[in-house]
Motif scaffolding. Structure first.
Motif, PDB file in Angstrom:
ATOM      1  N   UNK A   4      85.788  91.553  47.636  1.00  0.00           N
ATOM      2  CA  UNK A   4      86.566  92.771  47.382  1.00  0.00           C
ATOM      3  C   UNK A   4      86.589  93.129  45.887  1.00  0.00           C
ATOM      4  N   UNK A   5      85.697  92.531  45.119  1.00  0.00           N
ATOM      5  CA  UNK A   5      85.556  92.848  43.704  1.00  0.00           C
ATOM      6  C   UNK A   5      85.294  94.336  43.516  1.00  0.00           C
ATOM      7  N   UNK A   6      86.050  94.963  42.623  1.00  0.00           N
ATOM      8  CA  UNK A   6      85.855  96.369  42.290  1.00  0.00           C
ATOM      9  C   UNK A   6      85.570  96.455  40.795  1.00  0.00           C
ATOM     10  N   UNK A   7      84.417  97.010  40.465  1.00  0.00           N
ATOM     11  CA  UNK A   7      84.009  97.082  39.066  1.00  0.00           C
ATOM     12  C   UNK A   7      84.936  97.987  38.272  1.00  0.00           C
ATOM     13  N   UNK A   8      85.145  97.642  37.010  1.00  0.00           N
ATOM     14  CA  UNK A   8      85.935  98.463  36.091  1.00  0.00           C
ATOM     15  C   UNK A   8      85.012  99.014  35.023  1.00  0.00           C
ATOM     16  N   UNK A   9      85.212 100.266  34.678  1.00  0.00           N
ATOM     17  CA  UNK A   9      84.435 100.910  33.621  1.00  0.00           C
ATOM     18  C   UNK A   9      85.304 100.952  32.367  1.00  0.00           C
ATOM     19  N   UNK A  40      88.670  94.942  38.439  1.00  0.00           N
ATOM     20  CA  UNK A  40      90.052  95.388  38.592  1.00  0.00           C
ATOM     21  C   UNK A  40      90.994  94.203  38.742  1.00  0.00           C
ATOM     22  N   UNK A  41      92.127  94.226  38.014  1.00  0.00           N
ATOM     23  CA  UNK A  41      93.140  93.185  38.131  1.00  0.00           C
ATOM     24  C   UNK A  41      94.530  93.804  38.194  1.00  0.00           C
ATOM     25  N   UNK A 190      92.343 104.895  46.649  1.00  0.00           N
ATOM     26  CA  UNK A 190      91.769 104.176  45.508  1.00  0.00           C
ATOM     27  C   UNK A 190      91.828 102.662  45.683  1.00  0.00           C
ATOM     28  N   UNK A 191      92.641 102.198  46.632  1.00  0.00           N
ATOM     29  CA  UNK A 191      92.741 100.770  46.897  1.00  0.00           C
ATOM     30  C   UNK A 191      93.602 100.005  45.918  1.00  0.00           C
ATOM     31  N   UNK A 192      94.551 100.697  45.256  1.00  0.00           N
ATOM     32  CA  UNK A 192      95.406 100.045  44.265  1.00  0.00           C
ATOM     33  C   UNK A 192      96.800  99.803  44.818  1.00  0.00           C
ATOM     34  N   UNK A 193      97.527  98.906  44.164  1.00  0.00           N
ATOM     35  CA  UNK A 193      98.935  98.712  44.466  1.00  0.00           C
ATOM     36  C   UNK A 193      99.749  99.783  43.740  1.00  0.00           C
ATOM     37  N   UNK A 194     101.049  99.848  44.024  1.00  0.00           N
ATOM     38  CA  UNK A 194     101.843 100.992  43.590  1.00  0.00           C
ATOM     39  C   UNK A 194     103.159 100.534  42.963  1.00  0.00           C
ATOM     40  N   UNK A 195     103.543 101.173  41.852  1.00  0.00           N
ATOM     41  CA  UNK A 195     104.808 100.849  41.200  1.00  0.00           C
ATOM     42  C   UNK A 195     105.576 102.126  40.894  1.00  0.00           C
ATOM     43  N   UNK A 384      91.570  91.137  30.547  1.00  0.00           N
ATOM     44  CA  UNK A 384      91.824  90.379  31.771  1.00  0.00           C
ATOM     45  C   UNK A 384      90.534  89.827  32.368  1.00  0.00           C
ATOM     46  N   UNK A 385      89.471  90.627  32.357  1.00  0.00           N
ATOM     47  CA  UNK A 385      88.191  90.148  32.881  1.00  0.00           C
ATOM     48  C   UNK A 385      87.621  89.049  31.991  1.00  0.00           C
ATOM     49  N   UNK A 386      87.759  89.232  30.679  1.00  0.00           N
ATOM     50  CA  UNK A 386      87.269  88.226  29.738  1.00  0.00           C
ATOM     51  C   UNK A 386      87.975  86.881  29.951  1.00  0.00           C
ATOM     52  N   UNK A 387      89.267  86.960  30.260  1.00  0.00           N
ATOM     53  CA  UNK A 387      90.057  85.742  30.466  1.00  0.00           C
ATOM     54  C   UNK A 387      90.028  85.259  31.905  1.00  0.00           C
ATOM     55  N   UNK A 388      89.191  85.909  32.729  1.00  0.00           N
ATOM     56  CA  UNK A 388      88.980  85.503  34.125  1.00  0.00           C
ATOM     57  C   UNK A 388      90.268  85.496  34.944  1.00  0.00           C
ATOM     58  N   UNK A 389      91.082  86.504  34.737  1.00  0.00           N
ATOM     59  CA  UNK A 389      92.301  86.662  35.536  1.00  0.00           C
ATOM     60  C   UNK A 389      91.932  87.037  36.966  1.00  0.00           C
ATOM     61  N   UNK A 390      92.824  86.794  37.934  1.00  0.00           N
ATOM     62  CA  UNK A 390      92.479  87.035  39.345  1.00  0.00           C
ATOM     63  C   UNK A 390      92.105  88.487  39.634  1.00  0.00           C
ATOM     64  N   UNK A 391      91.132  88.642  40.531  1.00  0.00           N
ATOM     65  CA  UNK A 391      90.738  89.961  41.002  1.00  0.00           C
ATOM     66  C   UNK A 391      91.872  90.588  41.808  1.00  0.00           C
ATOM     67  N   UNK A 392      92.082  91.881  41.642  1.00  0.00           N
ATOM     68  CA  UNK A 392      93.079  92.584  42.433  1.00  0.00           C
ATOM     69  C   UNK A 392      92.595  92.687  43.887  1.00  0.00           C
ATOM     70  N   UNK A 393      93.456  92.379  44.829  1.00  0.00           N
ATOM     71  CA  UNK A 393      93.088  92.434  46.245  1.00  0.00           C
ATOM     72  C   UNK A 393      94.045  93.331  47.006  1.00  0.00           C
TER      73      UNK A 393
END
Length: 393
Positions: A4-9, A40-41, A190-195, A384-393
């Motif tokens: 479920x990896x989603x690339x970030x630009x 995406x994280x 978009x497949x994102x969570x919501x706040x 976040x990607x550089x620090x290998x934080x968890x992928x957003x699911x």
């Protein structure tokens, strides 16, 4: 990487910030991530979308934030004259965030009509237009613009032109306003969570029979109606009573409800003096609060060697078992003059844009925040990607 990896630009801005950093191990490590796959994280939260360059709380701003890797997007929630929920940072910001003043029949409905500046007398231009002044149908005819006003204006057209030089109107030729439900539908797509943030009403409550608790409930009900699982929603409010209401009346949303801490408006507040915080971190936890969200500056201070370190506030929150979300990165403009409001506790060591990455690293690695609101989510996504934080699911 997960399926479920989603690339970030992320573009070039994160690298610009890294280039601005003084030589350090952190700078070297971040620079080495230039060619990795960014993703995406949930650590990256789109603050009103991506309002550094896109009109806030518009469809265009939200899409940009998701493309930059924000795993969570924010709709600030307020209501119209007919009690429908819409996305706006403030109930009464239409005069600075939309073109309402340029539409005579709607401008006539504003709480305070446009009054031109009297430059010779030092009197600024004024206006106040609220979502509660107009109907939902009328709201949806407006165009979003960059949040700004020229208070020296002598005409409406001049008043609407006030965007700071470090932002841009390049992407403000169109800004699609959204209802709360429309934002939910877009975020699902978009497949994102919501706040969603329940904004404090600027009209007396009850409003046309709607009480504060009914308003707070209506916001959550729209997620249920739209088929969004509670675990994908982080309701937030500066009003602690709203948060307690959700915890006690909507336990399915309780664990992710966020108390936005604006207590720095109290005259004697000091993030390094616990006696100035009421209630205490332990009392908040005992009331069921799980997540606290203060401005960046409340979470950091400096030591005797001018190193940025966690504040007492941050340490006490973690000791009490509270998760922490910070706000808001990339909202200050250039940092060469000390960073302003968001960096006030460390202003003596803030002198260039590269400090942004240094502060972000302290927040992530030493304070231990679980996420940060950003006006340009690509910067956080790079980190976040550089620090290998968890992928957003």
């Amino acid at each position: 990487m997960a399926n479920n990896y989603i690339a970030a630009k992320v573009g070039t801005r994160p690298l610009y910030l890294i280039d601005e950093m003084k030589p350090s191990a952190l700078k070297t490590a971040l620079a080495e991530c230039e060619n990795i796959d960014f993703y995406r994280t949930d650590f990256s939260i789109g603050h009103r979308g991506a309002p550094m360059q896109y009109p806030e709380h518009t469809k265009e701003s939200y899409i940009a934030a998701a493309r930059m890797g924000a795993g969570i997007l924010e709709c600030d929630v307020t209501f119209t004259k007919d009690k429908e929920l819409v996305c706006r940072h403030s109930q009464c910001d239409l005069h600075t965030t939309t073109n309402i003043l340029a539409i005579p029949e709607l401008a006539a409905k504003c709480s305070v009509p446009f009054t031109p500046a009297e430059l010779n007398n030092g009197i600024p231009a004024t206006a106040k237009c609220c979502t509660s002044d107009i109907s939902l149908a009328e709201f949806l005819t407006l165009d979003g613009k960059m949040d700004a006003a020229n208070t020296e204006a002598t005409s409406v057209s001049e008043y609407l032109k006030g965007t700071p030089s470090w932002r841009t109107d390049l992407y403000a030729t169109s800004g699609t306003l959204m209802t709360h439900k429309q934002s939910i539908a877009l975020f699902k797509e978009l497949g994102v969570k919501m706040t969603p943030e329940l904004k404090s009403p600027e009209v007396s409550m009850p409003f046309k029979g709607m009480t504060q608790s009914q308003y707070a409930q209506k916001m959550l009900d729209e997620y249920t109606q739209m088929g969004v699982p509670a675990e994908r929603v982080y309701p937030q409010s500066f009003n602690l009573e709203d948060v307690k209401y959700w915890i006690n009346s909507n336990p399915e949303f309780g664990d992710k409800s966020i108390y936005l801490d604006g207590r720095d408006s109290d005259a004697d507040f000091d993030p390094n003096t616990p006696s100035t915080w009421q209630p205490s971190m332990v009392e908040l936890a005992n009331d069921g609060v799980k997540i606290i969200a203060p401005p960046i500056w409340m979470l950091i201070t400096t030591d005797k060697n001018a190193n940025i370190i966690p504040s007492r506030y941050a340490l006490e929150a973690k000791t009490a078992g509270l998760d922490i979300i910070a706000w808001s990165l990339e909202r200050s403009g250039p940092l060469n003059n000390g960073g302003g409001y968001y960096y006030q506790s460390v202003t003596d060591v803030i002198n260039n844009d590269g400090n942004m990455m240094e502060v972000l690293d302290v927040l992530a690695q030493q304070v231990g925040i679980i996420g940060i609101f950003s006006d340009w989510p690509a910067t956080v996504s790079y980190y976040a990607s550089c620090k290998k934080m968890p992928v957003s699911i």
